[in-house]
Motif scaffolding. Sequence first.
Motif, PDB file in Angstrom:
ATOM      1  N   LEU A 152      15.001  14.958   4.733  1.00 46.98           N
ATOM      2  CA  LEU A 152      14.826  15.042   6.180  1.00 46.98           C
ATOM      3  C   LEU A 152      13.638  15.923   6.536  1.00 46.98           C
ATOM      4  CD1 LEU A 152      16.002  14.229   8.909  1.00 46.98           C
ATOM      5  CD2 LEU A 152      17.459  16.256   8.820  1.00 46.98           C
ATOM      6  N   LYS A 153      13.487  17.040   5.820  1.00 42.49           N
ATOM      7  CA  LYS A 153      12.387  17.954   6.094  1.00 42.49           C
ATOM      8  C   LYS A 153      11.042  17.351   5.693  1.00 42.49           C
ATOM      9  CE  LYS A 153      14.980  22.298   5.654  1.00 42.49           C
ATOM     10  NZ  LYS A 153      15.153  23.535   4.853  1.00 42.49           N
ATOM     11  N   HIS A 171      10.205  14.006   4.985  1.00 37.71           N
ATOM     12  CA  HIS A 171       9.817  12.639   5.358  1.00 37.71           C
ATOM     13  C   HIS A 171      10.284  12.216   6.744  1.00 37.71           C
ATOM     14  CE1 HIS A 171       8.525  12.023   1.213  1.00 37.71           C
ATOM     15  NE2 HIS A 171       9.707  12.434   0.789  1.00 37.71           N
ATOM     16  N   TYR A 172      10.683  13.154   7.594  1.00 39.04           N
ATOM     17  CA  TYR A 172      11.187  12.743   8.910  1.00 39.04           C
ATOM     18  C   TYR A 172      10.155  11.978   9.741  1.00 39.04           C
ATOM     19  CZ  TYR A 172       8.745  16.613  11.235  1.00 39.04           C
ATOM     20  OH  TYR A 172       7.786  17.454  11.739  1.00 39.04           O
ATOM     21  N   GLY A 232      10.660   8.442   9.038  1.00 35.58           N
ATOM     22  CA  GLY A 232      11.887   7.961   9.667  1.00 35.58           C
ATOM     23  C   GLY A 232      11.702   7.661  11.138  1.00 35.58           C
ATOM     24  N   LEU A 242      16.611   8.218   4.825  1.00 31.90           N
ATOM     25  CA  LEU A 242      16.582   8.620   6.228  1.00 31.90           C
ATOM     26  C   LEU A 242      17.349   7.630   7.100  1.00 31.90           C
ATOM     27  CD1 LEU A 242      12.884   9.843   6.475  1.00 31.90           C
ATOM     28  CD2 LEU A 242      14.937  11.248   6.634  1.00 31.90           C
TER      29      LEU A 242
END
Length: 419
Positions: A85-86, A88-89, A92, A156
């Motif tokens: 999440l950190k 590759h957000y 997403g 994601l």
Amino acid sequence: MHSAVLLIEFGSIILGLGLLGRFAARFRFSPIPLYLLSGLAFGEGGLLPLGASEEFVATGAEIGVILLLLMLGLEYTASDLVSNLKAHYPAGLVDCALNALPGAAAALLLGWGPVAAVVLAGVTWISSSGVIAKVLGDLGRVGNRETPVILSVLVLEDLAMAVYLPIVTALVAGVGLAAGSVTLAIALGVAGLVLFAAVRYGRVISRFVSSDDPEKLLLVVLGLTILVAGVAQQLQVSAAVGAFLVGIALSGEVAEGAHTLLSPLRDLFAAVFFVFFGLHTDPASIPPVLLPALALAVVTAATKIATGYWAARRAGISLKGRWRAGGALVARGEFSIVIAGLAVTAGIEPSLGPLATAYVLILVVLGPLTARYTEPVATWWARRRTPQEPGTADAPGVADAPGPAEQQSEARPPAPVRE
């Protein structure tokens, strides 16, 4: 007499699914289209409608959704999800914008209303992790440099399901804004609590569930999952989200052991789920929505390719790898049907089920083709558009040069499919 008919019907369904799965494996494509088509054949308006076993199949389908999400959660640890999440957000967010908006726009243009728009947005947004993983293995691309980018986009999307499914569940249930906000707040709170507990106390939870006896491990994990899914559904949170969170909370040897034990059950009940979805779709309702489904499939195939290309470019992948990443993400499948199934069960829009069925049938067949041919076609088109100097036609640029993993995968023949 009723029980005998039930056993005959359900036994015929399982036998037929097994034969269809073997047929699909022999020709190296996903069996999902065949499962959906078999459901259409035995449903309302089909060739041979079922009677006695439909209620039993419905229960099996619900278990299939729960096991699909549980197995998905077992693939990741909480720390993996947080790190993805950190890192590759942005990918997403681009994925959501490019692929959810066409579905929402299509529903509004068809006059289906905002609730159907939210549902169809999810149908077009979420790629099929199962189909994509199988295609990457068949093409020998698991070691490619673009594969972690593909997996990060899929992770994601899976993480977003924990937020999206409660929203859809509340909307299709017809609850008001206040009740829907409470439901979403509960879902997010529970998801956050489970992630925190998994990161902080994952070993303790896994040790509590762990057992050296496969039978006891299977019973404890399966019983815990169904129990949590039932409690989640009672709280107006999706049962699938509860199963997904149980999978995340388990890690290490417990997760590996549970994955091995539950895989056959997952495959069985997931196949039953696809049949059940087809049972509730009248084949006569598909032709009127075939053109919109085809148009939506073409548009969202292009937007998925753009998503993968952008994400791979952001990660510094070569030009060929960018096209391969985009082509691999096109397939939709199990989760698109799960999302559409929520709306079909609630009776939101009669044409939504047939449209989703036709859409998934198109893209689950097209997905493996785009994964294989997007990069060669893009390379051919670039060479045709760009004049080459004599002697340089076959010399790739520095940005296009594949790494060792890519060279290995391109030289290696596709891996055989095991039945």
